[in-house]
Design a protein around this motif. Structure first.
Motif, PDB file in Angstrom:
ATOM      1  N   ARG A  56     -12.950   9.122  -8.717  1.00  0.00           N
ATOM      2  CA  ARG A  56     -12.375  10.337  -8.427  1.00  0.00           C
ATOM      3  C   ARG A  56     -12.862  10.908  -9.615  1.00  0.00           C
ATOM      4  NH1 ARG A  56      -6.137   6.116  -9.295  1.00  0.00           N
ATOM      5  NH2 ARG A  56      -5.836   6.325  -7.468  1.00  0.00           N
ATOM      6  N   THR A 106      -9.012  -2.549   3.256  1.00  0.00           N
ATOM      7  CA  THR A 106      -8.453  -1.488   2.976  1.00  0.00           C
ATOM      8  C   THR A 106      -7.145  -1.226   3.732  1.00  0.00           C
ATOM      9  OG1 THR A 106      -9.743  -0.453   4.830  1.00  0.00           O
ATOM     10  CG2 THR A 106     -10.091  -0.010   2.075  1.00  0.00           C
ATOM     11  N   LYS A 112      -4.898  10.752  -4.460  1.00  0.00           N
ATOM     12  CA  LYS A 112      -4.055  10.721  -3.207  1.00  0.00           C
ATOM     13  C   LYS A 112      -2.847  10.224  -3.143  1.00  0.00           C
ATOM     14  CE  LYS A 112      -6.921  10.606  -0.299  1.00  0.00           C
ATOM     15  NZ  LYS A 112      -8.294  10.185  -1.233  1.00  0.00           N
ATOM     16  N   TYR A 131      -6.510  -0.710  -9.570  1.00  0.00           N
ATOM     17  CA  TYR A 131      -6.189  -1.589 -10.163  1.00  0.00           C
ATOM     18  C   TYR A 131      -7.417  -2.967  -9.191  1.00  0.00           C
ATOM     19  CZ  TYR A 131      -6.935  -6.999  -7.940  1.00  0.00           C
ATOM     20  OH  TYR A 131      -7.189  -8.020  -6.745  1.00  0.00           O
ATOM     21  N   ARG A 147      -0.558   6.179  -0.472  1.00  0.00           N
ATOM     22  CA  ARG A 147       0.131   4.294  -0.742  1.00  0.00           C
ATOM     23  C   ARG A 147       1.698   4.189  -1.169  1.00  0.00           C
ATOM     24  NH1 ARG A 147      -4.669   4.633  -1.329  1.00  0.00           N
ATOM     25  NH2 ARG A 147      -6.293   3.688   0.031  1.00  0.00           N
ATOM     26  N   ASP A 172     -13.169   6.446   6.205  1.00  0.00           N
ATOM     27  CA  ASP A 172     -13.874   6.857   5.461  1.00  0.00           C
ATOM     28  C   ASP A 172     -15.570   6.507   5.153  1.00  0.00           C
ATOM     29  OD1 ASP A 172     -12.628   5.671   2.031  1.00  0.00           O
ATOM     30  OD2 ASP A 172     -14.762   4.380   2.544  1.00  0.00           O
ATOM     31  N   ASP A 191     -13.597  -3.105  -7.484  1.00  0.00           N
ATOM     32  CA  ASP A 191     -15.076  -2.441  -6.832  1.00  0.00           C
ATOM     33  C   ASP A 191     -15.844  -1.995  -7.600  1.00  0.00           C
ATOM     34  OD1 ASP A 191     -15.576  -2.852  -3.722  1.00  0.00           O
ATOM     35  OD2 ASP A 191     -15.154  -1.093  -4.222  1.00  0.00           O
ATOM     36  N   HIS A 214      -3.501  -0.825  -6.084  1.00  0.00           N
ATOM     37  CA  HIS A 214      -5.080  -0.457  -5.530  1.00  0.00           C
ATOM     38  C   HIS A 214      -5.555   0.486  -6.754  1.00  0.00           C
ATOM     39  CE1 HIS A 214      -7.045   2.955  -3.285  1.00  0.00           C
ATOM     40  NE2 HIS A 214      -6.437   3.890  -4.237  1.00  0.00           N
TER      41      HIS A 214
HETATM   42  C1  GRG Z   1     -12.005  -5.891  -6.025  1.00  0.00           C
HETATM   43  C2  GRG Z   1      -9.987  -7.440  -4.944  1.00  0.00           C
HETATM   44  C3  GRG Z   1     -11.226  -6.425  -4.913  1.00  0.00           C
HETATM   45  C4  GRG Z   1     -10.807  -5.130  -3.946  1.00  0.00           C
HETATM   46  C5  GRG Z   1     -11.811  -3.951  -3.454  1.00  0.00           C
HETATM   47  C6  GRG Z   1      -9.898  -1.958  -1.494  1.00  0.00           C
HETATM   48  C7  GRG Z   1     -11.013  -2.158  -2.225  1.00  0.00           C
HETATM   49  C8  GRG Z   1     -10.825  -3.432  -2.435  1.00  0.00           C
HETATM   50  C9  GRG Z   1     -12.223  -1.617  -2.971  1.00  0.00           C
HETATM   51  C10 GRG Z   1     -12.110  -0.029  -2.315  1.00  0.00           C
HETATM   52  C11 GRG Z   1     -13.306   0.286  -2.415  1.00  0.00           C
HETATM   53  C12 GRG Z   1     -13.468   1.188  -1.765  1.00  0.00           C
HETATM   54  C13 GRG Z   1     -13.801   2.805  -1.621  1.00  0.00           C
HETATM   55  C14 GRG Z   1     -13.004   1.523   0.014  1.00  0.00           C
HETATM   56  C15 GRG Z   1     -12.753   2.370   1.068  1.00  0.00           C
HETATM   57  C16 GRG Z   1     -11.806   2.799   0.914  1.00  0.00           C
HETATM   58  C17 GRG Z   1     -10.775   2.902  -0.311  1.00  0.00           C
HETATM   59  C18 GRG Z   1      -9.872   2.130  -0.466  1.00  0.00           C
HETATM   60  C19 GRG Z   1     -10.565   4.378  -0.421  1.00  0.00           C
HETATM   61  C20 GRG Z   1      -9.952   5.037  -1.701  1.00  0.00           C
HETATM   62  O1  GRG Z   1      -8.518   5.280  -1.471  1.00  0.00           O
HETATM   63  P1  GRG Z   1      -8.043   6.718  -1.245  1.00  0.00           P
HETATM   64  O2  GRG Z   1      -9.056   7.147  -0.278  1.00  0.00           O
HETATM   65  O3  GRG Z   1      -8.358   6.432  -3.058  1.00  0.00           O
HETATM   66  O4  GRG Z   1      -6.579   6.498  -1.064  1.00  0.00           O
HETATM   67  P2  GRG Z   1      -7.585   7.772  -3.823  1.00  0.00           P
HETATM   68  O5  GRG Z   1      -8.894   8.016  -5.362  1.00  0.00           O
HETATM   69  O6  GRG Z   1      -7.287   9.030  -3.579  1.00  0.00           O
HETATM   70  O7  GRG Z   1      -6.487   6.068  -4.291  1.00  0.00           O
END
Ligand code: GRG
Length: 306
Positions: free
Chosen positions: A106, A193, A55, A89, A58, A233, A94, A87
């Motif tokens: 995605r 997050t 999306k 990365y 950020r 989320d 993750d 983000h």
């Molecule tokens: C591995 C150092 C390290 C950190 C990982 C942020 C995170 C920490 C992991 C992501 C896991 C996750 C899916 C968390 C839920 C919240 C989130 C970050 C969702 C994804 O973000 P969106 O919805 O994604 O902004 P898009 O695909 O739209 O960019």
């Protein structure tokens, strides 16, 4: 005047398109000064995970918080691209087998599925590193002090006391390192997050060399938006549609995770989102109508379906 849904969607799409074009340029296979070679497989993997999806929320927060202060859009887009690299990365790492072991991201195979674990680790490393190359570039701001403040804020959002630290707390709470450690969900999510989302909001204040009061307003707003994002989320993991989300649902329950939903219940979580929206609105009052797009962004985050 408030920002309507159609107007908001148009602005979000425009920033997504501009971010896509900028990332495609920044992640080209041609080397920058002092680089030696950009290996084909690595740059392709970085592009696989950063282009054609997401999306771009950020970067949007950076662009719109910067717009409040009349910061040139190109500078904000560049800072937003750096944030998006971090983000992307975080999503790659993750998804790895050692972390969440996810197959879908995605709406496509995760990077380690499409390539392999080693390539995914290196693509994440290289995206994290290039973010700091990008955020320190001259185009971001003519004053090196501003670039330095922005770089430090981004490091702290991404690092041990921010996102990476939050991920560690999350894994400890799952019992990865022995007994499950008690989880303070709000603190954990504020780091995991919330920190990057908050950075997106304060980035505008830093770029715009705002007053302390304006910085505080965006800080408050960013924290409320970050928590609302995470609760949404958690709710989507329970009530969402896997096809719209582009990833599996029900993962939190499968792992027995403590989330906002397990702590507050579904109705309690929804009420908390409403309270956070009111807090986000109140924080922006200092900007008057200049805060309208950010207000709409908070609503979008709270009501999102993917
Ligand atoms: C591995 C150092 C390290 C950190 C990982 C942020 C995170 C920490 C992991 C992501 C896991 C996750 C899916 C968390 C839920 C919240 C989130 C970050 C969702 C994804 O973000 P969106 O919805 O994604 O902004 P898009 O695909 O739209 O960019």
């Amino acid at each position: 005047m408030t920002t309507g849904t159609a107007e908001f969607a148009k602005r979000l799409d425009q920033t997504a398109d501009d971010t896509e074009a900028l990332l495609a340029k920044l992640l080209a296979d041609t080397v920058e000064q002092d680089e030696i070679v950009r290996p084909k497989r690595l740059i392709e993997a970085m592009r696989y995970s950063s282009l054609g999806g997401g999306k771009r929320l950020r970067p949007f927060l950076v662009v719109e918080s910067a717009a409040v202060f009349g910061v040139p859009r190109n500078a904000a887009l560049m800072a937003g691209a750096a944030l998006e690299c971090i983000h992307c990365y975080s999503l790659i790492h993750d998804d790895l087998p050692a972390m969440d072991n996810s197959d879908l991201r995605r709406g496509r195979p995760t990077l380690h599925k499409a390539y392999d674990d080693a390539t995914a680790i290196l693509a994440g490393d290289a995206l994290l590193t290039i973010a700091f190359d990008i955020i320190t570039r001259d185009e971001i701001h003519r004053d090196a002090g501003v670039r330095l403040a922005l770089t430090r804020a981004l490091s702290r959002a991404a690092g041990v006391g921010g996102m990476a630290g939050g991920q560690m707390l999350d894994l400890a709470g799952e019992g990865r390192f022995g007994d499950r450690e008690p989880v303070d969900v709000a603190r954990l999510q504020q780091m995991k997050t919330g920190a990057l989302l908050r950075f997106g909001c304060i980035a505008g204040a830093i770029l715009g060399q705002s007053s302390a009061k304006e910085y505080q307003a965006l800080d408050d707003f960013g924290r409320a938006l970050g928590e609302a994002f995470q609760i949404a989320d958690d709710l989507l993991d329970v009530e969402g549609d896997a096809a719209a989300l582009g990833k599996q649902t029900g993962q939190d329950a499968a792992l027995g995770k403590t989330t906002f939903v397990t702590q507050l219940g579904i109705e309690g979580a929804k009420q908390r989102v409403r309270d956070l929206l009111a807090r986000a609105d109140a924080a922006l009052s200092v900007f008057g109508p200049r805060g309208d797009v950010l207000r709409a962004a908070a609503r979008f985050v709270a009501e999102r379906k993917n």
